[in-house]
Design a protein around this motif. Structure first.
Motif, short mmCIF file in Angstrom:
data_model
loop_
_atom_site.label_atom_id
_atom_site.label_comp_id
_atom_site.label_asym_id
_atom_site.label_seq_id
_atom_site.Cartn_x
_atom_site.Cartn_y
_atom_site.Cartn_z
N MET A 41 -9.99 7.48 19.82
CA MET A 41 -9.42 6.96 18.58
C MET A 41 -7.93 6.72 18.77
SD MET A 41 -9.36 8.69 14.78
CE MET A 41 -11.14 8.59 14.63
N ARG A 42 -7.48 5.56 18.30
CA ARG A 42 -6.06 5.22 18.34
C ARG A 42 -5.50 5.31 16.94
NH1 ARG A 42 -6.45 -0.19 22.21
NH2 ARG A 42 -7.43 0.86 23.98
N VAL A 43 -4.45 6.06 16.75
CA VAL A 43 -3.91 6.34 15.43
C VAL A 43 -2.56 5.66 15.27
CG1 VAL A 43 -3.21 8.15 13.81
CG2 VAL A 43 -5.12 8.54 15.39
N GLY A 44 -2.38 5.00 14.12
CA GLY A 44 -1.11 4.35 13.82
C GLY A 44 -0.47 4.92 12.57
N VAL A 45 0.68 4.35 12.20
CA VAL A 45 1.44 4.86 11.07
C VAL A 45 2.12 3.68 10.38
CG1 VAL A 45 3.52 5.28 12.47
CG2 VAL A 45 3.17 6.57 10.37
N VAL A 46 2.29 3.79 9.07
CA VAL A 46 3.06 2.81 8.30
C VAL A 46 4.42 3.43 7.96
CG1 VAL A 46 3.25 1.58 6.10
CG2 VAL A 46 1.06 1.64 7.32
N ILE A 47 5.47 2.67 8.23
CA ILE A 47 6.83 3.10 7.89
C ILE A 47 7.38 2.08 6.90
CG2 ILE A 47 9.15 3.56 8.76
CD1 ILE A 47 7.87 4.22 11.47
N LEU A 48 7.56 2.48 5.65
CA LEU A 48 8.03 1.55 4.63
C LEU A 48 9.47 1.11 4.92
CD1 LEU A 48 6.69 3.18 1.35
CD2 LEU A 48 5.60 1.46 2.79
N PRO A 49 9.81 -0.16 4.65
CA PRO A 49 11.17 -0.66 4.92
C PRO A 49 12.11 -0.33 3.77
CG PRO A 49 9.82 -2.45 4.11
CD PRO A 49 8.91 -1.24 4.17
N GLU A 50 12.22 0.94 3.46
CA GLU A 50 12.97 1.36 2.27
C GLU A 50 14.28 2.08 2.62
OE1 GLU A 50 10.98 4.41 0.04
OE2 GLU A 50 9.91 5.14 1.79
N HIS A 51 14.56 2.25 3.91
CA HIS A 51 15.76 2.99 4.32
C HIS A 51 16.74 2.06 5.03
CE1 HIS A 51 13.70 6.73 3.37
NE2 HIS A 51 12.68 6.33 4.12
N ARG A 52 18.01 2.29 4.85
CA ARG A 52 19.00 1.57 5.65
C ARG A 52 18.77 1.88 7.13
NH1 ARG A 52 22.67 -1.10 2.80
NH2 ARG A 52 23.09 -0.49 0.64
N TRP A 53 19.08 0.90 7.97
CA TRP A 53 18.70 1.03 9.36
C TRP A 53 19.34 2.24 10.04
CZ3 TRP A 53 14.68 0.03 11.77
CH2 TRP A 53 14.63 0.14 13.16
N ARG A 54 20.49 2.65 9.60
CA ARG A 54 21.11 3.83 10.21
C ARG A 54 20.22 5.06 10.08
NH1 ARG A 54 24.61 2.99 5.59
NH2 ARG A 54 24.14 4.49 3.93
#
Length: 224
Positions: free
Chosen positions: A1-14
């Motif tokens: 099984m290959r597991v992924g993740v969602v990272i919401l674009p809600e943070h400043r890039w720093r």
């Protein structure tokens, strides 16, 4: 099984850069971000663009595969999207996976001021959108006249690092969408069935997905 993740674009890039690096360090196979202009109760909060975010993520990671989940016709046209995807695939050195979906009826669907699409038009647009995007990414020079989307001498040179094009992960649950997935997708995306208002128990959820897999198999057989 290959597991992924969602990272919401809600943070400043720093702050966000460390999240993408951590996802790779933890061994996730793939990491995604939502391709929306605004989303649910975060509409009036910080929310950044998917393609620039994924480009930045590609620059601070080495192995993990990256992609939008999902890009849709709601506010995108295949010609500029193809150019962005070719660029992102190059910057990531062939780690891009392109999530595609028909889009919903929320803010993304109304932000450009057009009239709402009927379910039939949304389905037709999605099929044409994916077909043209496929052609653009595979061919260096594309001219196409469609009902909803056209291209005139559209260049996508030098093409994708991944040949003949970047893989498509197509979100689909209905018969029309599953035919699009059968024709064009390397990966099928489902989140069950949104018609249920309450959370399903595991057995009912498994049955929903089992029926969807049967429909996908039928669609694959229909397109050969």
């Amino acid at each position: 099984m290959r597991v992924g993740v969602v990272i919401l674009p809600e943070h400043r890039w720093r702050d966000a850069a460390a999240l993408w690096q951590r996802a790779e360090q933890l061994g996730f196979e793939h990491a995604w971000t939502y391709d929306h202009l605004s989303w649910r109760d975060l509409r009036d909060s910080a929310w950044f663009g998917a393609i620039p975010t994924l480009t930045a993520a590609a620059m601070v990671t080495d192995r993990i595969r990256l992609g939008p989940l999902v890009a849709s016709p709601n506010f995108r046209h295949p010609v500029p999207l193809a150019k962005e995807l070719v660029t992102l695939d190059d910057i990531s050195n062939g780690r891009l996976v392109v999530g595609l979906g028909a889009g919903g009826t929320g803010w993304d669907a109304s932000v450009l001021g057009g009239a709402p699409w009927s379910p039939v038009e949304r389905s037709e647009r999605f099929a044409e959108f994916v077909t043209l995007l496929d052609t653009l990414l595979c061919d260096g020079d594309t001219t196409h006249t469609g009902r909803y989307y056209s291209a005139v001498d559209a260049r996508t040179i030098p093409g994708c690092v991944q040949q003949p094009r970047v893989p498509f992960a197509i979100a689909a649950t209905g018969p029309r969408g599953l035919l699009v997935a059968a024709r064009h997708a390397e990966i099928w995306v489902t989140n069950g069935h949104r018609s249920y208002e309450d959370q399903l128990d595991p057995a009912r959820g498994a049955e929903v997905v089992r029926r969807q897999i049967e429909l996908l198999a039928q669609a694959c057989a229909a397109v050969g």
